[in-house]
Write a protein that holds these residues in place. Structure first.
Motif, PDB file in Angstrom:
ATOM      1  N   THR A   1     -36.433  28.129  55.969  1.00 31.76           N
ATOM      2  CA  THR A   1     -36.462  29.544  55.607  1.00 31.76           C
ATOM      3  C   THR A   1     -37.074  30.407  56.712  1.00 31.76           C
TER       4      THR A   1
ATOM      5  N   SER B   1     -46.581  38.273  59.730  1.00 32.38           N
ATOM      6  CA  SER B   1     -45.163  37.987  59.699  1.00 32.38           C
ATOM      7  C   SER B   1     -44.474  38.428  60.993  1.00 32.38           C
TER       8      SER B   1
ATOM      9  N   PHE C   1     -35.453  41.401  48.754  1.00 27.98           N
ATOM     10  CA  PHE C   1     -35.361  40.703  47.476  1.00 27.98           C
ATOM     11  C   PHE C   1     -35.003  41.649  46.329  1.00 27.98           C
TER      12      PHE C   1
ATOM     13  N   TYR D   1     -41.148  33.600  49.603  1.00 29.02           N
ATOM     14  CA  TYR D   1     -41.135  35.001  50.035  1.00 29.02           C
ATOM     15  C   TYR D   1     -41.781  35.132  51.409  1.00 29.02           C
ATOM     16  N   LEU D   2     -42.938  34.507  51.570  1.00 29.19           N
ATOM     17  CA  LEU D   2     -43.636  34.603  52.851  1.00 29.19           C
ATOM     18  C   LEU D   2     -42.845  33.905  53.958  1.00 29.19           C
ATOM     19  N   MET D   3     -42.232  32.784  53.623  1.00 28.31           N
ATOM     20  CA  MET D   3     -41.455  32.061  54.636  1.00 28.31           C
ATOM     21  C   MET D   3     -40.216  32.842  55.039  1.00 28.31           C
ATOM     22  N   SER D   4     -39.648  33.567  54.099  1.00 30.44           N
ATOM     23  CA  SER D   4     -38.466  34.362  54.442  1.00 30.44           C
ATOM     24  C   SER D   4     -38.837  35.496  55.381  1.00 30.44           C
ATOM     25  N   ARG D   5     -40.135  35.754  55.502  1.00 28.49           N
ATOM     26  CA  ARG D   5     -40.585  36.768  56.452  1.00 28.49           C
ATOM     27  C   ARG D   5     -41.077  36.133  57.748  1.00 28.49           C
TER      28      ARG D   5
END
Lengths: 414, 477, 244
Positions: C71, C101, C83, A370-374
């Protein structure tokens, strides 16, 4: 070992000024220790940490002799910067400084004129060892209705010693409606010693104890710290343990809740980055109705490190309306790490709310994803997660000044 | 339901059967072991195996780490073998069985001759030291399933017995397991051949009848590749003032893709209200998931015995193997139980689940003790443990002692435990709807135990539910 | 912008996507509709780089081979996945997470990172637009958020990170009508000629509020039919069975 330990003992007696009664008792404690020796894994309490082996492997032969008549040189550079505080400084087991300069003089009573007692309610072989070898111990009394203004920092320093057993003891009495804040900090400048710390706390009605125990500086010593806390009506104890720096350390807390509405909070962090072995063992004894205990222990383990949490909640049949809670969580970062837990409940009253939980495992892959997708890379994501994981424990610290101090120490961001 | 409970208030299995017995002379020695071996017409290797265990036993001490303490057992003052006279050689047909024994099982609710028509469960009935009858043999034979007494298996299937007996519980294990290896008398043997799904539930019913007699039965279940079996075990004993020792060994072996489901409803005589008499139930049960994708599931409802002390365990050796433990343990009056499980994760991707429900009432004491051990090689393994305790009154105790060892960073272990009581609100609600307090407690406790009761085969679940209610009789003030 | 050619995806030898093809141009909004188990979530997982799938074929994002990107690198390139089940991450503060981020993405693109104040202003503005309670941003990420709040949080993140391609995986599930409208407004306000959307959904409901340019019907890992917005309405009437 037997001959050596007896010789060392007689040498200490010669060089110190104990009363005859004390000497007799000390000899008693020594003999008890000699019979049992250092605890090994055959004892349930030491099942996961065989101290006898650990001392043998890491230190070998110990010397038990300390000359308490010769003062050690103080090194003010070890004092915590930017924090006004009272101090007690131990160097190699000898008190070199007691300084309560921020407090009203008549509100704090310090004395070493106490005689040893034969029957301590809680006992084990290391307490026997401590009682046999520790120097004259100090009792510090916080007077009725007095709240200490600045924290008391207790420095445990070692320097220029090797393969020595250091024993030290302090007793604290918090009179009615008083409060005390302690930062207990290890600062080791020497290696391969066995340090044995024993604190007694007597919390009278409405008193508050905050006790922050910090073992953060990397060192090769073996340590055992035992805190015995007895709590009267409506008293509160808060213990925080940062377990990180020593080669081996076992923090043991025994807490007897004997007064109604008393409560005990224990929060701890194991942050082990190298081949180390640490343990926290707690005994919370709910001995009367309407008491509360809460424990939260979190571990982040790397590189062949091993952490052990043994937490026990005991509820007497008189202790109705007990609220007991205990949770331990561990993240194992490498294949070579190990986490052992024994969360134990022993309950003899029916109207109670007790629960425990324990979870150990790898970092949550979904959270990393999840964090990497951000946009964070793996290292950043991991860091953020560990940060958040540990922050929950640090946030439990009720003193904001100390909270920030500890956050800085372990590099936690809010 | 209410009437039923009334009828069952007393320990209804407490009667004795008056049959003439053949007994080995009292005492634990080589002669006793030779006597047992001889009367069972055992081959030489079996006697040697027993004697080896006995040699080992002499060097062992009784364990004393468990919570329930018991008075010293005088092993020389016990009978190690007792069998109804005319059953010492097992009759070929159930019709030839001593009518008194038939009557006994009928009274216990296990009518041997009608069994077939009742519920299609094959039963091996063990009376004191011997298996007196095994039903449904032919039907099982047709699919190649071997279901017989262990004595018969030693003679007819020596290769299987030699290969697997002691392979999960070696003769060098702890005191009581080794004692069993030396003096075991009878028990059940099951072999499910490759690829066979056993067409019916298999069941053993253990009955202690004779006094001053220890019961040492041995059960061995082997599920060959891709097979499945569900096995049930029930136990009762007469009411006697003395304490009787029951030290059984159960070994399960599941090969590749095989599954064994083992259910126990243990209702040995618990002793009277003052704690006099009752069975010491010191049992060693261990399953080995030897093959990949194998599964062993233990379900137990423990309501009887003065002292229960057992940890049905799983060694998860095969990759992807699964171990499960579902337990309800109820103690009342002076009963004591120290029970739980061990899940030893050795293979990769192994999973285990532990659901334990403990209920203590009266002056009783209950301990859950469990071990979850994830070895460094057991990558991607997981365990989930939940143990809940319910206390009724403040003269009883509940103790939860889980040992959790995780040496694998790719594996996850989660443990949860709670302790609670039946709330006044729940009771009030049920009573307002017309239930009396005992019925209400029964209902609520059954709800508390539901997750475990669900695991039991239908016929047993009904029985177990009733037992749960009965065991707590008189515990609500 | 996005070109998927002959994408095959398997998990534990089970084939999920079969010769899947899709092309999305800048500014377009595509909707993929399909029943449970048709491969919708697999598609969004693979686009965002989730491991554990056995894949073959080709996915090009602005002519870059996505299979070669991690990713986070995909996130840096401008792919955002809202998600289906946003994770609760205890201990991680939402604001800190968002700032870390955003700055990671800005850094990767060679843009200037925001300082604390600039960031706070940005977040405040966006939160207000989405009627997202600011106070919640000081809480742990998604912990204790309702289903609707979690989904809104995803859209908030989307509006802050300014992706080029946004994939909305079942964003409408679990939303009440007001939350749905807010989410749709958020998406519509981000519709620009360079930004594209891939909306993955089971129901046509969301498409009442976000009008797609193209609708594709995904069944058993294959696109069975493609068309304009009218296809969604037809689907609602006829059900998925008629496309088997």
């Amino acid at each position: 070992m037997e001959e050596k330990i007896k010789n060392d003992f007689e040498k200490i007696i010669e060089n110190s000024k104990f009363s005859n009664k004390d000497i007799e008792l000390k000899r008693d404690f020594l003999n008890k220790f000699i019979v049992s020796g250092f605890p090994n894994k055959k004892l349930e309490n030491w099942k996961f940490s065989d101290l006898n082996q650990i001392i043998k492997k890491n230190i070998g032969d110990l010397s038990f002799y300390t000359n308490y008549s010769i003062p050690n040189k103080l090194n003010p550079s070890i004092y915590i910067d930017g924090l006004e505080h009272n101090k007690i400084v131990f160097i190699n087991g000898r008190i070199e400084k007691i300084d309560f300069k921020y407090e009203e003089k008549d509100k704090i009573q310090i004395s070493d004129q106490f005689e040893l007692k034969k029957d301590t309610k809680v006992t084990n072989s290391l307490i026997n060892l401590n009682n046999a070898f520790a120097n004259k111990y100090f009792k510090i009394v916080i007077k009725k209705n007095y709240s200490i203004r600045k924290p008391l920092v207790i420095y445990h320093t070692t320097n220029n010693i090797n393969s020595k057993n250091i024993n030290l003891r302090l007793d604290f009495v918090l009179e009615k409606n008083s409060s005390l804040k302690i930062v207990d900090i290890f600062n080791d400048q020497s290696e391969k010693n066995f340090i044995n710390v024993f604190y007694n706390f007597e919390l009278n009605q409405d008193s508050i104890l905050k006790n922050y125990k910090i073992d953060q500086i990397e060192n090769n010593n073996i340590k055992y710290s035992f805190n015995n806390i007895v709590q009267q009506e409506n008293s509160v104890s808060e213990t925080f343990i940062l377990s990180s720096g020593s080669n081996f350390i076992k923090n043991e807390i025994n807490c007897d809740l004997i007064g109604k509405y008393s409560s005990a909070f224990i929060n701890g962090i194991f942050s082990l980055k190298q081949k180390k072995h640490h343990e926290i063992k707690t005994n919370i004894n709910h001995l009367i109705d309407n008491t509360k205990s809460y424990q939260l222990i979190k571990s982040v383990l790397e590189n062949e490190s091993k952490a052990v949490y043994q937490g026990k909640i005991f509820v007497d049949s008189k202790a109705q309306k007990t609220d007991g809670y205990q949770l331990s969580k561990a993240i194992l970062l490498n294949e070579t790490t190990e986490f052992n837990a024994k969360p134990e409940l022993e309950i003899y009253a029916d109207d109670v709310k007790c629960s425990h939980g324990s979870a150990s495992g790898s970092l949550n892959d979904d959270a990393i994803f999840y964090l990497m997708s951000r946009g964070l890379n793996y290292t950043e994501a991991k860091k953020l997660l560990i940060n958040g994981f540990l922050l929950e424990v640090v946030e439990k610290i009720t003193d904001s000044q100390i909270k920030n101090l500890i956050k800085n120490m372990i590099g936690l961001k809010e | 339901m209410k009437k039923e409970i009334e009828n069952l208030k007393e320990y209804k299995y407490g009667f004795t059967t008056d049959v003439e017995n053949i007994r080995a002379p009292k005492g634990l020695n080589e002669d006793t072991i030779k006597f047992i071996s001889e009367i069972k017409k055992e081959p030489k290797w079996m006697l040697e195996w027993r004697l080896k265990a006995f040699e080992r036993l002499k060097k062992l001490k009784e364990p004393n780490w468990q919570k329930p303490k018991y008075p010293k057992i005088d092993y020389q003052d016990l009978y190690y073998y007792s069998a109804p006279k005319n059953a010492s050689s097992k009759p070929k047909d159930i019709k030839d069985l001593d009518p008194k024994i038939l009557e006994t099982y009928k009274k216990l609710g296990i009518p041997l001759e009608e069994q077939k028509r009742l519920n299609g469960i094959a039963v091996d009935a063990v009376f004191d030291s011997v298996s007196v009858a095994t039903t449904f043999k032919e039907k099982l034979n047709d699919v190649g399933v071997i279901f017989c007494s262990i004595s018969e298996a030693i003679q007819k299937h020596p290769n299987l017995v030699k290969k697997y007996l002691g392979s999960v519980i070696p003769i060098t294990d702890h005191y009581f397991a080794t004692l069993n290896s030396a003096v075991f008398t009878d028990g059940s043997f099951v072999y499910i051949p490759e690829g066979v799904r056993c067409p019916m539930e298999l069941s053993t019913y253990f009955r202690i009848n004779a006094s001053q007699t220890g019961q040492f039965e041995r059960t061995l279940i082997i599920a060959d590749k891709g097979s499945y079996v569900s096995y049930l075990e029930g136990c009762t004993a007469p009411m006697r003032d003395e304490n009787q020792l029951h030290a059984a060994n159960v070994e399960l072996i599941a090969l590749d893709d095989a599954e064994i489901k083992y259910s126990t409803v243990q209702n040995w005589y618990p002793g009277d209200e003052d704690g006099k008499g009752g069975i010491y139930n010191f049992v060693t049960k261990r399953g080995l998931c030897k093959g990949t994708n194998s599964k062993i599931s233990w379900t137990q409802v423990e309501t009887g015995s003065a002292i229960t002390w057992k940890y049905p365990s799983c060694i998860l050796k095969g990759d992807n193997s699964i171990g499960e433990f579902y337990s309800i343990a109820i103690t009342n009056n002076h009963q004591k139980a120290d029970t739980g499980t061990k899940m030893i994760h050795l293979g990769k991707n192994t999973k285990s689940k532990i659901i334990s429900k403990g209920i203590s009432a009266g002056l009783s004491d209950m301990t859950y003790r469990g071990l979850v051990d994830i070895s460094s090689k057991a990558n991607n393994s997981s365990n989930y443990t939940q143990c809940d305790s319910l206390l009724m009154g403040n003269k009883c105790g509940a103790h939860t002692v889980p040992y959790i060892k995780n040496k694998n960073s790719k594996s996850n272990v989660a443990h949860e435990a709670t302790t609670s009581k039946i709330s006044e609100d729940q009771l009030h609600y049920c009573q307002q709807r017309g239930l009396n307090s005992e019925e209400a407690v029964g209902l609520i406790v059954n709800g508390f135990c539901k997750e475990v009761l669900q695991q039991l085969p239908m016929e047993f679940a009904v029985e177990a539910q009733k037992l749960v209610g009965i065991s707590l009789e008189g515990s609500v003030g | 912008m996005l070109k998927i050619n002959n994408l095959n995806a398997k998990i534990k030898n089970k084939s999920i996507l079969k010769d899947f093809k899709l092309e999305i141009n800048p500014g377009e909004v595509h909707a993929i509709m399909g029943p449970n188990g048709s491969g919708k979530s697999t598609l969004s997982n693979i686009l965002s780089g989730k491991k554990g799938y056995d894949v073959s074929g080709e996915i090009l994002f602005e002519n870059k081979n996505l299979f070669k990107l991690e990713t986070e690198e995909r996130a840096h390139e401008g792919i955002f996945l809202a998600f289906q089940y946003p994770l609760e991450i205890p201990g991680v503060n939402t604001n800190i997470f968002l700032k870390t981020s955003l700055n990671a993405i800005k850094k990767a693109r060679g843009e200037k990172e925001l300082d604390a104040l600039e960031f706070l202003n940005l977040v405040k503005k966006k939160a207000k637009e989405l009627k997202f309670e600011e106070e919640k941003l000081n809480r742990q990420l998604n912990v204790g958020f309702s289903g609707g709040e979690k989904k809104k949080n995803e859209i908030l993140q989307m509006s802050i990170l300014q992706p080029k391609l946004s994939i909305l995986d079942e964003t409408d599930s679990g939303l009440d009508i007001d939350a749905l409208r807010i989410v749709a407004d958020g998406v519509n306000s981000l519709r620009k000629k360079d930004n594209s959307f891939l909306i993955i959904t089971h129901y046509q409901r969301l498409l009442d509020y976000i009008k797609p340019d193209y609708v594709h019907v995904l069944i058993n890992g294959k696109i069975m039919k493609s068309g304009g917005p009218e296809l969604a309405i037809e689907l609602e009437k006829k059900g998925y069975e008629s496309y088997n």
